[in-house]
Design a protein around this motif. Structure first.
Motif, PDB file in Angstrom:
ATOM      1  N   SER A  99       0.832  -1.203   0.000  1.00  0.00           N
ATOM      2  CA  SER A  99       0.000   0.000   0.000  1.00  0.00           C
ATOM      3  C   SER A  99       0.866   1.251   0.000  1.00  0.00           C
ATOM      4  O   SER A  99       2.032   1.228   0.400  1.00  0.00           O
ATOM      5  CB  SER A  99      -0.933   0.007   1.214  1.00  0.00           C
ATOM      6  OG  SER A  99      -0.183   0.108   2.400  1.00  0.00           O
ATOM      7  N   ARG A 100       0.232   2.330  -0.460  1.00  0.00           N
ATOM      8  CA  ARG A 100       0.850   3.653  -0.450  1.00  0.00           C
ATOM      9  C   ARG A 100      -0.201   4.613   0.061  1.00  0.00           C
ATOM     10  O   ARG A 100      -1.343   4.600  -0.386  1.00  0.00           O
ATOM     11  CB  ARG A 100       1.266   4.036  -1.873  1.00  0.00           C
ATOM     12  CG  ARG A 100       1.778   5.461  -2.011  1.00  0.00           C
ATOM     13  CD  ARG A 100       2.092   5.792  -3.465  1.00  0.00           C
ATOM     14  NE  ARG A 100       0.895   5.839  -4.306  1.00  0.00           N
ATOM     15  CZ  ARG A 100       0.091   6.900  -4.444  1.00  0.00           C
ATOM     16  NH1 ARG A 100       0.322   8.012  -3.758  1.00  0.00           N
ATOM     17  NH2 ARG A 100      -0.952   6.851  -5.242  1.00  0.00           N
ATOM     18  N   ARG A 101       0.181   5.431   1.021  1.00  0.00           N
ATOM     19  CA  ARG A 101      -0.760   6.411   1.575  1.00  0.00           C
ATOM     20  C   ARG A 101      -0.576   7.754   0.886  1.00  0.00           C
ATOM     21  O   ARG A 101       0.531   8.189   0.629  1.00  0.00           O
ATOM     22  CB  ARG A 101      -0.545   6.559   3.071  1.00  0.00           C
ATOM     23  CG  ARG A 101      -1.039   5.319   3.823  1.00  0.00           C
ATOM     24  CD  ARG A 101      -1.291   5.584   5.256  1.00  0.00           C
ATOM     25  NE  ARG A 101      -2.577   5.767   5.840  1.00  0.00           N
ATOM     26  CZ  ARG A 101      -3.721   5.175   5.568  1.00  0.00           C
ATOM     27  NH1 ARG A 101      -3.824   4.383   4.573  1.00  0.00           N
ATOM     28  NH2 ARG A 101      -4.791   5.402   6.272  1.00  0.00           N
ATOM     29  N   ASP A 102      -1.711   8.394   0.622  1.00  0.00           N
ATOM     30  CA  ASP A 102      -1.721   9.749   0.085  1.00  0.00           C
ATOM     31  C   ASP A 102      -2.776  10.499   0.894  1.00  0.00           C
ATOM     32  O   ASP A 102      -3.968  10.410   0.599  1.00  0.00           O
ATOM     33  CB  ASP A 102      -2.067   9.733  -1.409  1.00  0.00           C
ATOM     34  CG  ASP A 102      -1.953  11.107  -2.044  1.00  0.00           C
ATOM     35  OD1 ASP A 102      -1.495  12.064  -1.375  1.00  0.00           O
ATOM     36  OD2 ASP A 102      -2.323  11.238  -3.230  1.00  0.00           O
ATOM     37  N   GLY A 103      -2.327  11.193   1.942  1.00  0.00           N
ATOM     38  CA  GLY A 103      -3.269  11.821   2.871  1.00  0.00           C
ATOM     39  C   GLY A 103      -4.013  10.736   3.629  1.00  0.00           C
ATOM     40  O   GLY A 103      -3.412   9.855   4.217  1.00  0.00           O
ATOM     41  N   ARG A 104      -5.342  10.790   3.563  1.00  0.00           N
ATOM     42  CA  ARG A 104      -6.156   9.781   4.251  1.00  0.00           C
ATOM     43  C   ARG A 104      -6.448   8.566   3.380  1.00  0.00           C
ATOM     44  O   ARG A 104      -7.003   7.583   3.844  1.00  0.00           O
ATOM     45  CB  ARG A 104      -7.471  10.419   4.705  1.00  0.00           C
ATOM     46  CG  ARG A 104      -7.242  11.496   5.770  1.00  0.00           C
ATOM     47  CD  ARG A 104      -8.525  12.050   6.277  1.00  0.00           C
ATOM     48  NE  ARG A 104      -9.248  11.001   6.984  1.00  0.00           N
ATOM     49  CZ  ARG A 104     -10.481  11.108   7.416  1.00  0.00           C
ATOM     50  NH1 ARG A 104     -11.140  12.229   7.228  1.00  0.00           N
ATOM     51  NH2 ARG A 104     -11.071  10.123   8.043  1.00  0.00           N
ATOM     52  N   MET A 105      -6.087   8.643   2.111  1.00  0.00           N
ATOM     53  CA  MET A 105      -6.371   7.546   1.178  1.00  0.00           C
ATOM     54  C   MET A 105      -5.209   6.557   1.141  1.00  0.00           C
ATOM     55  O   MET A 105      -4.045   6.953   1.220  1.00  0.00           O
ATOM     56  CB  MET A 105      -6.589   8.094  -0.239  1.00  0.00           C
ATOM     57  CG  MET A 105      -7.831   8.951  -0.394  1.00  0.00           C
ATOM     58  SD  MET A 105      -9.345   7.998  -0.210  1.00  0.00           S
ATOM     59  CE  MET A 105      -9.268   6.986  -1.661  1.00  0.00           C
ATOM     60  N   ALA A 106      -5.554   5.297   1.002  1.00  0.00           N
ATOM     61  CA  ALA A 106      -4.549   4.247   0.815  1.00  0.00           C
ATOM     62  C   ALA A 106      -4.780   3.627  -0.557  1.00  0.00           C
ATOM     63  O   ALA A 106      -5.919   3.342  -0.943  1.00  0.00           O
ATOM     64  CB  ALA A 106      -4.667   3.184   1.901  1.00  0.00           C
ATOM     65  N   TYR A 107      -3.709   3.446  -1.284  1.00  0.00           N
ATOM     66  CA  TYR A 107      -3.762   2.848  -2.612  1.00  0.00           C
ATOM     67  C   TYR A 107      -2.976   1.543  -2.574  1.00  0.00           C
ATOM     68  O   TYR A 107      -1.882   1.472  -2.015  1.00  0.00           O
ATOM     69  CB  TYR A 107      -3.169   3.799  -3.653  1.00  0.00           C
ATOM     70  CG  TYR A 107      -3.987   5.055  -3.806  1.00  0.00           C
ATOM     71  CD1 TYR A 107      -5.056   5.106  -4.691  1.00  0.00           C
ATOM     72  CD2 TYR A 107      -3.707   6.179  -3.043  1.00  0.00           C
ATOM     73  CE1 TYR A 107      -5.827   6.248  -4.824  1.00  0.00           C
ATOM     74  CE2 TYR A 107      -4.468   7.332  -3.166  1.00  0.00           C
ATOM     75  CZ  TYR A 107      -5.529   7.359  -4.052  1.00  0.00           C
ATOM     76  OH  TYR A 107      -6.286   8.491  -4.174  1.00  0.00           O
ATOM     77  N   TYR A 108      -3.558   0.521  -3.185  1.00  0.00           N
ATOM     78  CA  TYR A 108      -2.969  -0.820  -3.150  1.00  0.00           C
ATOM     79  C   TYR A 108      -2.544  -1.244  -4.544  1.00  0.00           C
ATOM     80  O   TYR A 108      -3.157  -0.860  -5.540  1.00  0.00           O
ATOM     81  CB  TYR A 108      -3.980  -1.828  -2.592  1.00  0.00           C
ATOM     82  CG  TYR A 108      -4.312  -1.563  -1.155  1.00  0.00           C
ATOM     83  CD1 TYR A 108      -3.604  -2.201  -0.146  1.00  0.00           C
ATOM     84  CD2 TYR A 108      -5.300  -0.659  -0.801  1.00  0.00           C
ATOM     85  CE1 TYR A 108      -3.886  -1.949   1.194  1.00  0.00           C
ATOM     86  CE2 TYR A 108      -5.590  -0.390   0.532  1.00  0.00           C
ATOM     87  CZ  TYR A 108      -4.880  -1.043   1.514  1.00  0.00           C
ATOM     88  OH  TYR A 108      -5.153  -0.781   2.833  1.00  0.00           O
ATOM     89  N   ARG A 109      -1.488  -2.063  -4.590  1.00  0.00           N
ATOM     90  CA  ARG A 109      -1.022  -2.646  -5.840  1.00  0.00           C
ATOM     91  C   ARG A 109      -0.360  -3.981  -5.512  1.00  0.00           C
ATOM     92  O   ARG A 109      -0.045  -4.257  -4.349  1.00  0.00           O
ATOM     93  CB  ARG A 109      -0.051  -1.715  -6.563  1.00  0.00           C
ATOM     94  CG  ARG A 109       1.253  -1.500  -5.838  1.00  0.00           C
ATOM     95  CD  ARG A 109       2.170  -0.590  -6.666  1.00  0.00           C
ATOM     96  NE  ARG A 109       3.472  -0.492  -6.073  1.00  0.00           N
ATOM     97  CZ  ARG A 109       3.858   0.444  -5.228  1.00  0.00           C
ATOM     98  NH1 ARG A 109       3.020   1.387  -4.872  1.00  0.00           N
ATOM     99  NH2 ARG A 109       5.071   0.457  -4.748  1.00  0.00           N
ATOM    100  N   LEU A 110      -0.158  -4.798  -6.526  1.00  0.00           N
ATOM    101  CA  LEU A 110       0.541  -6.060  -6.312  1.00  0.00           C
ATOM    102  C   LEU A 110       1.937  -5.761  -5.802  1.00  0.00           C
ATOM    103  O   LEU A 110       2.560  -4.778  -6.210  1.00  0.00           O
ATOM    104  CB  LEU A 110       0.591  -6.868  -7.603  1.00  0.00           C
ATOM    105  CG  LEU A 110      -0.772  -7.304  -8.149  1.00  0.00           C
ATOM    106  CD1 LEU A 110      -0.606  -8.065  -9.458  1.00  0.00           C
ATOM    107  CD2 LEU A 110      -1.530  -8.134  -7.143  1.00  0.00           C
ATOM    108  N   ASP A 111       2.447  -6.591  -4.922  1.00  0.00           N
ATOM    109  CA  ASP A 111       3.713  -6.315  -4.257  1.00  0.00           C
ATOM    110  C   ASP A 111       4.894  -6.245  -5.206  1.00  0.00           C
ATOM    111  O   ASP A 111       5.720  -5.359  -5.091  1.00  0.00           O
ATOM    112  CB  ASP A 111       3.988  -7.357  -3.171  1.00  0.00           C
ATOM    113  CG  ASP A 111       5.197  -6.991  -2.335  1.00  0.00           C
ATOM    114  OD1 ASP A 111       5.148  -5.954  -1.657  1.00  0.00           O
ATOM    115  OD2 ASP A 111       6.191  -7.733  -2.377  1.00  0.00           O
TER     116      ASP A 111
END
Length: 133
Positions: A99-111
């Motif tokens: 995951s990557r956080r951008d403010g309050r949002m978390a974005y997910y991608r394959l590792d």
């Protein structure tokens, strides 16, 4: 090859060898090449995670969509955000997604590319069986 063999009795299952011959050199070579018990347990854990249809839908959504937030993954999969969050938590703990956080949002991608290759190969394998019918 061993010169000794044991003949299986007539009441043995059909899939059993009629003559049991053990090749000690091959057995030693294969045994030495097998991963350790901890590696096998980790591998079983990853395949166990991939065996759940809900988690597999989440993973394939990330395979197709790249980096996505929980809301987009849930909408793509037709699952609740709560169910997707739970799946992502398990997948992240086992290094299948990151995951990557951008403010309050978390974005997910394959590792990593290994996860992508594993999924691509599995999808190709499943599709290969469909082509023959």
């Amino acid at each position: 090859m061993s010169s000794q063999s044991d003949v299986v009795s007539a009441g043995a299952p059909a899939e059993a060898c009629a003559v049991r011959v053990v090749d000690p050199e091959k057995v030693a070579l294969v045994s030495a090449a097998l991963p350790g018990a901890e590696t096998i347990a980790d591998l079983a854990q990853v395949f166990g995670l991939l065996s759940d249809p809900g988690r597999l839908r989440v993973i394939t959504a990330l395979l197709e969509g790249g980096e996505m937030c929980v809301c987009d993954i849930a909408a793509s999969c037709g699952h609740s955000e709560s169910a997707v969050s739970h799946s992502l938590r398990l997948l992240r703990a086992n290094r299948v997604v990151r995951s990557r956080r951008d403010g309050r949002m978390a974005y997910y991608r394959l590792d990593d590319s290994h996860v992508r290759m594993l999924l691509d190969l599995a999808l190709t394998h499943v599709g290969h069986g469909e082509e023959g019918t």
